[in-house]
Design a protein around this motif. Sequence first.
Motif, PDB file in Angstrom:
ATOM      1  N   TRP A  51      47.195  28.179  95.157  1.00  0.00           N
ATOM      2  CA  TRP A  51      48.394  28.975  94.922  1.00  0.00           C
ATOM      3  C   TRP A  51      49.459  28.661  95.963  1.00  0.00           C
ATOM      4  N   GLU A  80      37.185  32.283 102.011  1.00  0.00           N
ATOM      5  CA  GLU A  80      37.728  32.621 100.703  1.00  0.00           C
ATOM      6  C   GLU A  80      38.140  34.081 100.596  1.00  0.00           C
ATOM      7  N   SER A  81      37.628  34.922 101.504  1.00  0.00           N
ATOM      8  CA  SER A  81      37.988  36.345 101.482  1.00  0.00           C
ATOM      9  C   SER A  81      39.257  36.632 102.266  1.00  0.00           C
ATOM     10  N   PRO A  83      43.184  36.756 103.167  1.00  0.00           N
ATOM     11  CA  PRO A  83      44.425  36.780 102.387  1.00  0.00           C
ATOM     12  C   PRO A  83      45.220  35.490 102.498  1.00  0.00           C
ATOM     13  N   SER A  87      43.654  29.917  97.634  1.00  0.00           N
ATOM     14  CA  SER A  87      43.490  30.431  96.275  1.00  0.00           C
ATOM     15  C   SER A  87      44.068  31.826  96.095  1.00  0.00           C
ATOM     16  N   GLN A  88      44.368  32.514  97.200  1.00  0.00           N
ATOM     17  CA  GLN A  88      44.943  33.849  97.111  1.00  0.00           C
ATOM     18  C   GLN A  88      46.422  33.754  96.741  1.00  0.00           C
ATOM     19  N   VAL A 110      50.128  39.733  98.748  1.00  0.00           N
ATOM     20  CA  VAL A 110      48.995  38.932  98.298  1.00  0.00           C
ATOM     21  C   VAL A 110      48.449  39.544  97.014  1.00  0.00           C
ATOM     22  N   THR A 112      45.651  39.463  94.171  1.00  0.00           N
ATOM     23  CA  THR A 112      44.294  38.989  93.939  1.00  0.00           C
ATOM     24  C   THR A 112      43.945  39.106  92.459  1.00  0.00           C
ATOM     25  N   LYS A 113      42.722  38.756  92.109  1.00  0.00           N
ATOM     26  CA  LYS A 113      42.284  38.842  90.729  1.00  0.00           C
ATOM     27  C   LYS A 113      42.404  40.276  90.231  1.00  0.00           C
ATOM     28  N   GLN A 117      47.743  44.080  94.120  1.00  0.00           N
ATOM     29  CA  GLN A 117      48.705  43.532  95.068  1.00  0.00           C
ATOM     30  C   GLN A 117      48.702  44.360  96.350  1.00  0.00           C
ATOM     31  N   TRP A 137      45.197  43.395 103.824  1.00  0.00           N
ATOM     32  CA  TRP A 137      44.896  44.189 102.627  1.00  0.00           C
ATOM     33  C   TRP A 137      45.479  45.596 102.719  1.00  0.00           C
TER      34      TRP A 137
END
Length: 348
Positions: A51, A80-81, A83, A87-88, A110, A112-113, A117, A137
């Motif tokens: 992204w 991967e976790s 922010p 991929s975020q 940010v 996420t899936k 937001q 987050w």
Amino acid sequence: MTQQYIRPGQVWLDTKGERIHAHGGSVLTVDGVHYWYGENKEFSTPGSGIWHWGVRCYSSTDLVNWDDRGVIIPPDEDDESSPLHPSQGLDRPHIIFNAQTGKFVCWVKVMTKGSVQRSTVLTADSILGPYEIQRTWLRPLDMSAGDFDLVVDPHDGKGYYYFERVHSEMICADLTSDYTDVTGYYSTHFPQPQPPFVREAPAHLQRGGLHYLLTSGTTGYYPNPSESAVARSYHGPFEVLGDLHPSDESRTSFHSQISSVFRHPGKKDLYIAIADRWLPRYLDHGDRARQAFIEHFAPGRDGDEPMEEFAYVDTSIADYVWLPIRFDGDRPVVEWREEWSPDEYEDA
């Protein structure tokens, strides 16, 4: 090769001849130098799973020719976790300077899936970093916070945070004294029942004692008519003035979305609407694509029904549409220009 003009909608290269990657960006002037920063999309090609590749920054003294200063907030490739993982859905960085703490404060949205937001806040001693994460987050006011803008009052240094409460309304929240959180005081504006009518991408400007918010509708990467509103205070109430681009017959804000407004500190009354043209190839499909889009988002239509896709989404080739804002009385207006230069404006 030195350039003389800003050419909206055309590919913009830096002084090394490389495509500029500062999407969803803003400009901040520090010690007479302009810094343009935004999402680095150089590797965000279709199917890449990337992204973003951090926040990139460029510097200039004329707003036309830009030197690449590199990635000032790098991606976190390993976690991967995080922010900051590529991929975020990291979007729309905004940086403000806190004169009290001496820190540059950067907020990023940010996504996420599941379209959740949230926000991450970082600080640095220099505009060019290094930046350290202060909060991750974050759900400001326990809300899902989407597109946003950060504002510092030039007189008392108080900070304000305008954000889209996702698919609902616009919020103006007071920032804490260090600009890394909200105090809990806020106001609500422009409530709407659903996209595409909900306002997003707020860009604030102040002129002559009036506060303006420039916003877009919620239509993903597809361009839509912008809207301006005016108030006498940060918290409103705001009076809607209508389309910011009234001469644009396509009703797409010249096929762009404004991310911020830059007031040139060295020119009299020069305000620049900084916008992204996310889908350059959308123009190839003309009115047919626009009509399909309008029909898809018509009131009462099931939003889960698939929409006929016309645009080839490749944000690595997104362009920029920078245009000066003209004021018709107290109403801001943006008109198309094939090319223009800040040198046309009188020095302050």
